[in-house]
Scaffold this motif. Sequence first.
Motif, PDB file in Angstrom:
ATOM      1  N   THR A 259      14.074   4.997 -11.074  1.00  0.00           N
ATOM      2  CA  THR A 259      13.376   3.724 -10.922  1.00  0.00           C
ATOM      3  C   THR A 259      13.699   3.099  -9.574  1.00  0.00           C
ATOM      4  N   VAL A 260      12.671   2.644  -8.885  1.00  0.00           N
ATOM      5  CA  VAL A 260      12.868   2.005  -7.584  1.00  0.00           C
ATOM      6  C   VAL A 260      12.253   0.615  -7.613  1.00  0.00           C
ATOM      7  N   GLU A 261      12.812  -0.282  -6.806  1.00  0.00           N
ATOM      8  CA  GLU A 261      12.252  -1.619  -6.641  1.00  0.00           C
ATOM      9  C   GLU A 261      11.279  -1.562  -5.469  1.00  0.00           C
ATOM     10  N   CYS A 262      10.015  -1.860  -5.715  1.00  0.00           N
ATOM     11  CA  CYS A 262       9.038  -1.712  -4.654  1.00  0.00           C
ATOM     12  C   CYS A 262       7.923  -2.727  -4.809  1.00  0.00           C
ATOM     13  N   HIS A 263       6.969  -2.675  -3.920  1.00  0.00           N
ATOM     14  CA  HIS A 263       5.933  -3.697  -3.845  1.00  0.00           C
ATOM     15  C   HIS A 263       4.571  -3.047  -3.652  1.00  0.00           C
ATOM     16  N   THR A 264       3.529  -3.823  -3.907  1.00  0.00           N
ATOM     17  CA  THR A 264       2.183  -3.255  -3.849  1.00  0.00           C
ATOM     18  C   THR A 264       1.757  -2.909  -2.429  1.00  0.00           C
ATOM     19  N   THR A 265       2.194  -3.679  -1.460  1.00  0.00           N
ATOM     20  CA  THR A 265       1.860  -3.376  -0.071  1.00  0.00           C
ATOM     21  C   THR A 265       3.039  -2.735   0.635  1.00  0.00           C
ATOM     22  N   ALA A 266       2.757  -2.108   1.748  1.00  0.00           N
ATOM     23  CA  ALA A 266       3.803  -1.502   2.567  1.00  0.00           C
ATOM     24  C   ALA A 266       4.049  -2.374   3.791  1.00  0.00           C
ATOM     25  N   PRO A 267       5.281  -2.404   4.287  1.00  0.00           N
ATOM     26  CA  PRO A 267       5.501  -3.056   5.587  1.00  0.00           C
ATOM     27  C   PRO A 267       4.607  -2.399   6.629  1.00  0.00           C
ATOM     28  N   VAL A 268       3.989  -3.182   7.468  1.00  0.00           N
ATOM     29  CA  VAL A 268       2.978  -2.616   8.363  1.00  0.00           C
ATOM     30  C   VAL A 268       3.573  -1.661   9.383  1.00  0.00           C
ATOM     31  N   THR A 269       4.855  -1.812   9.682  1.00  0.00           N
ATOM     32  CA  THR A 269       5.470  -0.977  10.705  1.00  0.00           C
ATOM     33  C   THR A 269       6.102   0.287  10.143  1.00  0.00           C
ATOM     34  N   VAL A 270       6.060   0.469   8.820  1.00  0.00           N
ATOM     35  CA  VAL A 270       6.576   1.708   8.244  1.00  0.00           C
ATOM     36  C   VAL A 270       5.686   2.858   8.722  1.00  0.00           C
ATOM     37  N   PRO A 271       6.256   3.885   9.358  1.00  0.00           N
ATOM     38  CA  PRO A 271       5.422   4.990   9.859  1.00  0.00           C
ATOM     39  C   PRO A 271       4.565   5.564   8.743  1.00  0.00           C
ATOM     40  N   ALA A 272       3.286   5.638   8.994  1.00  0.00           N
ATOM     41  CA  ALA A 272       2.354   6.137   7.984  1.00  0.00           C
ATOM     42  C   ALA A 272       1.499   7.231   8.590  1.00  0.00           C
ATOM     43  N   PRO A 273       1.201   8.266   7.819  1.00  0.00           N
ATOM     44  CA  PRO A 273       0.386   9.353   8.339  1.00  0.00           C
ATOM     45  C   PRO A 273      -1.111   9.047   8.279  1.00  0.00           C
ATOM     46  N   ASN A 274      -1.474   7.780   7.974  1.00  0.00           N
ATOM     47  CA  ASN A 274      -2.905   7.469   7.896  1.00  0.00           C
ATOM     48  C   ASN A 274      -3.408   6.804   9.167  1.00  0.00           C
ATOM     49  N   ASN A 275      -2.807   7.162  10.302  1.00  0.00           N
ATOM     50  CA  ASN A 275      -3.262   6.632  11.580  1.00  0.00           C
ATOM     51  C   ASN A 275      -4.732   6.965  11.809  1.00  0.00           C
ATOM     52  N   ALA A 276      -5.434   6.023  12.404  1.00  0.00           N
ATOM     53  CA  ALA A 276      -6.802   6.287  12.814  1.00  0.00           C
ATOM     54  C   ALA A 276      -6.795   7.027  14.147  1.00  0.00           C
ATOM     55  N   ALA A 277      -7.987   7.226  14.691  1.00  0.00           N
ATOM     56  CA  ALA A 277      -8.122   8.035  15.897  1.00  0.00           C
ATOM     57  C   ALA A 277      -7.289   7.517  17.057  1.00  0.00           C
ATOM     58  N   TRP A 278      -7.045   6.230  17.086  1.00  0.00           N
ATOM     59  CA  TRP A 278      -6.392   5.613  18.239  1.00  0.00           C
ATOM     60  C   TRP A 278      -4.955   5.202  17.911  1.00  0.00           C
ATOM     61  N   ASN A 279      -4.396   5.749  16.837  1.00  0.00           N
ATOM     62  CA  ASN A 279      -3.036   5.432  16.398  1.00  0.00           C
ATOM     63  C   ASN A 279      -2.936   4.023  15.816  1.00  0.00           C
ATOM     64  N   LEU A 280      -4.017   3.552  15.231  1.00  0.00           N
ATOM     65  CA  LEU A 280      -3.990   2.325  14.451  1.00  0.00           C
ATOM     66  C   LEU A 280      -3.361   2.615  13.097  1.00  0.00           C
ATOM     67  N   GLN A 281      -2.735   1.622  12.497  1.00  0.00           N
ATOM     68  CA  GLN A 281      -2.024   1.825  11.241  1.00  0.00           C
ATOM     69  C   GLN A 281      -2.737   1.125  10.079  1.00  0.00           C
ATOM     70  N   HIS A 282      -2.705   1.791   8.910  1.00  0.00           N
ATOM     71  CA  HIS A 282      -3.197   1.229   7.651  1.00  0.00           C
ATOM     72  C   HIS A 282      -4.652   0.794   7.735  1.00  0.00           C
ATOM     73  N   MET A 283      -5.482   1.662   8.317  1.00  0.00           N
ATOM     74  CA  MET A 283      -6.917   1.427   8.279  1.00  0.00           C
ATOM     75  C   MET A 283      -7.496   1.862   6.931  1.00  0.00           C
ATOM     76  N   ALA A 284      -6.674   2.460   6.072  1.00  0.00           N
ATOM     77  CA  ALA A 284      -7.055   2.770   4.700  1.00  0.00           C
ATOM     78  C   ALA A 284      -5.934   2.298   3.787  1.00  0.00           C
ATOM     79  N   GLY A 285      -6.264   1.456   2.825  1.00  0.00           N
ATOM     80  CA  GLY A 285      -5.258   0.970   1.901  1.00  0.00           C
ATOM     81  C   GLY A 285      -4.446  -0.183   2.471  1.00  0.00           C
TER      82      GLY A 285
END
Length: 365
Positions: A259-285
Amino acid sequence: MTLVSNRSLSNRLLLALAVGLVGCAHIVTDPVGDDTVGGDTPAGDTVAVCEPLCPEGLGCEDGMCRAEDAEGFGGWYRPGPDSGAEMVRIPGGEFWMGCDEGAEPGCPEESRPKVSVHLTSPYYLDRFEVTNARYREYLLADGITASAPTCTGYDLWDDSNPQDPAVPDWAREHPVACVSAADAAAFCAWAGKTLPTEAQWELGARGQTGRVYPWGDDFISANAQCYHDWEPQAYKSDFQCKDVYPEGTACPDEGPQGTVECHTTAPVTVPAPNNAAWNLQHMAGNVAEWVADAWTEDHSVCETAGVLGCTDPVYDPEAGDKRPVRGGSWFEQDHDELTGWFREDEDAKTKKKDIGFRCAWTPGD
């Protein structure tokens, strides 16, 4: 609702000043899927002076601040009160917007038909969604007309002291939510920016090759910051959005470590593999995002002289118009709602716990 081609919107009221359309050029295609090569790189307007001045160590270029050793599309900062927020430079040009029924599975009516769009100027998008911490800075600067975000099921903010609204430490780098379209536009105006148009947002998410998702054409569950469902017995494993639940990045659940304590959203600066073409973050979800335009029932309004396609489309919102939100959110349960073409309409006054925003800037605005 009026289609206008002048990108100079009033930051507060989101009003466009000129009306008209011009024809589109050819669509850039790149067989290797690299969205950043080939095609046109419009010169756009040039702004030689940065007002206010750039922080020490950053040079002024095209009205933006940038470190001399910065590389790639990122590393840009808009001078002003939000100058710590990194922006990404997108060169504009031609791209496909929307999708075709039959050709792309899950293509909804409101995202049809696929149309050619030409953006004549380079522009900048916030690399990250606006955070609670950034929004708090705005509230501290404009405490008279702005108020802390509150809505049903969203009680992060303590605004008992309007002069010092507060959020928990864990939420500071999470995206702000429960803001209306006007709230979002007012923040961007304070920051010397605007909300992006739908066309600017979609080119940012999909690139010039028109990828389905920000990261490519295939759905990858680990790339999407979205809903896994609250009740284990109700899980729909065929479109499970998260296989792993790092602390602070998903809904409460049993993860690989228990069990982990977590939240519905992610911190925006957490590295995510869903970068858009220009290395934008969280363009999905994460959170869905407001854009500047009025809602249109589909893309058939993008037409010039009887031919589908348009240049610099901006759909001027009038009082009572619904507004689009883009990118899906943590609450989505369907892959199709995380595509780069997905759009849904919301009342402009809506405040929801899964809708936030990011800002844009176009030289000359």
